[in-house]
Design a protein around this motif. Structure first.
Motif, short mmCIF file in Angstrom:
data_model
loop_
_atom_site.label_atom_id
_atom_site.label_comp_id
_atom_site.label_asym_id
_atom_site.label_seq_id
_atom_site.Cartn_x
_atom_site.Cartn_y
_atom_site.Cartn_z
N UNK A 6 -1.17 2.90 -4.98
CA UNK A 6 0.19 2.74 -5.50
C UNK A 6 0.36 3.53 -6.80
N UNK A 7 1.61 3.85 -7.11
CA UNK A 7 1.94 4.48 -8.38
C UNK A 7 2.53 3.41 -9.29
N UNK A 8 1.85 3.16 -10.40
CA UNK A 8 2.31 2.21 -11.39
C UNK A 8 2.40 2.87 -12.77
N UNK A 9 2.45 4.19 -12.78
CA UNK A 9 2.49 4.91 -14.05
C UNK A 9 3.68 4.46 -14.89
N UNK A 10 3.40 4.02 -16.11
CA UNK A 10 4.47 3.61 -17.01
C UNK A 10 5.14 2.30 -16.65
N UNK A 11 4.63 1.58 -15.67
CA UNK A 11 5.25 0.31 -15.27
C UNK A 11 5.11 -0.73 -16.38
N UNK A 12 6.15 -1.54 -16.54
CA UNK A 12 6.15 -2.60 -17.54
C UNK A 12 5.96 -3.94 -16.82
N UNK A 36 0.83 -1.19 0.00
CA UNK A 36 0.00 0.00 0.00
C UNK A 36 0.87 1.26 0.00
N UNK A 37 0.54 2.19 -0.91
CA UNK A 37 1.28 3.45 -0.98
C UNK A 37 2.64 3.34 -1.64
N UNK A 38 2.94 2.21 -2.27
CA UNK A 38 4.25 2.03 -2.89
C UNK A 38 4.38 2.83 -4.18
N UNK A 39 5.60 3.26 -4.49
CA UNK A 39 5.88 3.96 -5.74
C UNK A 39 6.62 3.00 -6.66
N UNK A 40 5.88 2.47 -7.65
CA UNK A 40 6.43 1.51 -8.61
C UNK A 40 6.39 2.09 -10.02
N UNK A 41 6.39 3.41 -10.13
CA UNK A 41 6.31 4.04 -11.44
C UNK A 41 7.51 3.63 -12.29
N UNK A 64 -2.59 4.42 -9.55
CA UNK A 64 -2.29 5.29 -10.68
C UNK A 64 -1.45 4.47 -11.65
N UNK A 65 -2.11 3.93 -12.70
CA UNK A 65 -1.44 2.99 -13.60
C UNK A 65 -1.60 3.36 -15.06
N UNK A 66 -1.72 4.65 -15.34
CA UNK A 66 -1.82 5.07 -16.74
C UNK A 66 -0.51 4.73 -17.46
N UNK A 67 -0.65 4.40 -18.74
CA UNK A 67 0.50 4.08 -19.60
C UNK A 67 1.26 2.83 -19.14
N UNK A 68 0.67 2.05 -18.26
CA UNK A 68 1.32 0.81 -17.82
C UNK A 68 1.08 -0.28 -18.85
#
Length: 209
Positions: free
Chosen positions: A91-97, A69-74, A112-116
């Motif tokens: 969590x931040x997953x923006x742009x994650x592959x 929870x609350x992790x930054x995985x961008x 937040x997983x836009x562009x993932x």
């Protein structure tokens, strides 16, 4: 969806300890893994809340009964990632592959997983609530017993996706690509309204006033 079975008593573990050996009951809250590379790491029954791993590279990494929870995985890059009974709230997953990732009994809430990218991923018993998945790539993904609730999938790509017992409720679906990838999914009336012009286009039907 059950919560992860995180151990009641956790011990602080330095991030450098994440290697080929299995780590259990670890307190990795707020750990700094920004840009770090993990290979063959396995973490079980642990807390990774507010983990910072933006821009990192995880290969053959498995997390079981973990809370992120609350992790930054961008912009995280993964290969052979497996998540089992994990929670990822805010969590931040923006742009994650996350190509080819395997998720089972996982909850994503407010992600937040836009562009993932989830190309070829396997999601089973996964609940996604209030997630931003704009322009996410789910091409070739296999979704089984998956529920999208109040998610924004605007512009997402679904070419070749396969759905089995998938439900979409209160979701934004405007401009998605590969709409036929939703074949077999159950979509509520509000979400379905966004699909009408896309389905008509896929079938060569002209909508007129």
């Amino acid at each position: 969806m059950p919560e992860p079975d995180v151990a009641a008593h956790l011990a602080p573990v330095p991030p450098v300890a994440l290697g080929a050996a299995t780590v259990t009951a670890a307190d990795l809250t707020g750990a700094d893994l920004v840009g770090a590379e993990l290979s063959a790491a396995q973490v079980e029954g642990s807390a990774l809340d507010r983990l910072r791993a933006a821009g990192g590279s995880w290969r053959r990494t498995t997390l079981v009964d973990c809370r992120l929870d609350g992790a930054d995985l961008a912009n995280l890059r993964t290969a052979d990632l497996a998540l089992v009974r994990c929670s990822l709230r805010e969590v931040r997953l923006t742009g994650a592959q996350l190509t080819g990732a395997r998720l089972r009994a996982v909850r994503l809430e407010g992600a937040q997983a836009s562009l993932s990218s989830w190309r070829g991923a396997r999601l089973q018993h996964v609940v996604l609530t209030g997630c931003d998945l704009r322009e996410a790539d789910l091409s070739g993904a296999k979704l089984t017993d998956v529920w999208f609730e109040d998610c924004d999938l605007g512009g997402a790509q679904l070419d070749g996706a396969r759905c089995e017992r998938v439900r979409l409720s209160g979701c934004r679906l405007t401009g998605i690509g590969g709409v036929t990838g939703l074949r077999g999914a159950a979509v509520d009336a509000d979400s379905g309204h966004d699909l009408l012009p896309l389905l008509a286009g896929a079938l060569g039907i002209a909508l007129v006033d």
